[in-house]
Design an enzyme around this catalytic site. Structure first.
Site: not given
Ligand code: GRF
Length: 195
Positions: A14, A109, A111, A144, A175
């Site tokens: 990401n 964040n 998720h 929190e 995605a």
């Molecule tokens: C992702 O699937 C995200 O949704 C979750 O942790 C993973 C991180 O993947 N919170 P990367 O390190 O960005 O490849």
């Protein structure tokens, strides 16, 4: 320009998607520092390779949170780097008071589910086991409550016939790499008062 601090524990795909969007001129933001709870995390290698400032936390004795003094130091690094929004990109620690108080309503964040469904770990597996027809990913503000803050954006991913956890997770990640830069683009425009 929106100043970001990116935190991740692992691979950092990401982070790569966000950095690519910035480097291609598609996202008007700046990555001020990339941090990790593991000083040898691949995300830091990639950040170094791209020339970003990096910070690795000292080793924690916990698995799912940081010692308050380690988290306080991390918050200070982000403050010193003049970070405005903290971007969690696979940061596998529960965010506690030191970061929440240093960056009130300024931590986001991603998720791997359509929140509020399937909070917590391995959300894609939870979705598969629940037999839902579609799942996806969510970008949300961090508070929190774990995976509980206000939702900024979501992207749906259909569950396919014969999906394995790995295949489904891989499609959710594709995605995610679209959604995170898109949400940040919107946020950056809001920051500048354009929307
Ligand atoms: C992702 O699937 C995200 O949704 C979750 O942790 C993973 C991180 O993947 N919170 P990367 O390190 O960005 O490849």
């Amino acid at each position: 320009m929106l100043k970001l601090g990116v935190l991740g524990s692992g691979r950092g795909s990401n982070f790569v998607a966000i950095a690519d969007a910035i480097e291609a001129g598609k996202l008007d933001a700046e990555i001020r520092v990339v941090g990790s709870d593991f000083s040898d995390a691949p995300i830091l290698d990639e950040a170094r390779r791209r020339g970003y400032e990096v910070y690795g936390c000292p080793k924690s004795q916990f698995k799912t949170k940081l010692e308050p003094e380690i988290e306080t130091e991390l918050a200070q690094v982000l403050l010193d780097a003049k970070v405005e929004v903290v971007v969690l990109a696979g940061f596998m620690r529960v965010i506690k008071a030191p970061l929440l108080e240093a960056f009130p309503k300024r931590i986001i964040n991603i998720h791997p589910s359509l929140l509020p469904d399937f909070k917590g770990l391995e959300a894609w597996k939870q979705a598969l086991e629940a037999g839902v027809a579609e799942t996806g990913c969510t970008v949300h503000w961090v508070n929190e409550e774990i995976d509980g803050g206000a939702i900024l954006g979501q992207e749906k991913v259909p569950v396919e016939e014969g999906d394995t956890a790995e295949r489904l997770h891989a499609r959710i990640q594709v995605a995610e790499h679209e959604l995170y830069p898109a949400v940040l683009k919107h946020l950056a425009a809001q920051w500048k008062g354009e929307v």
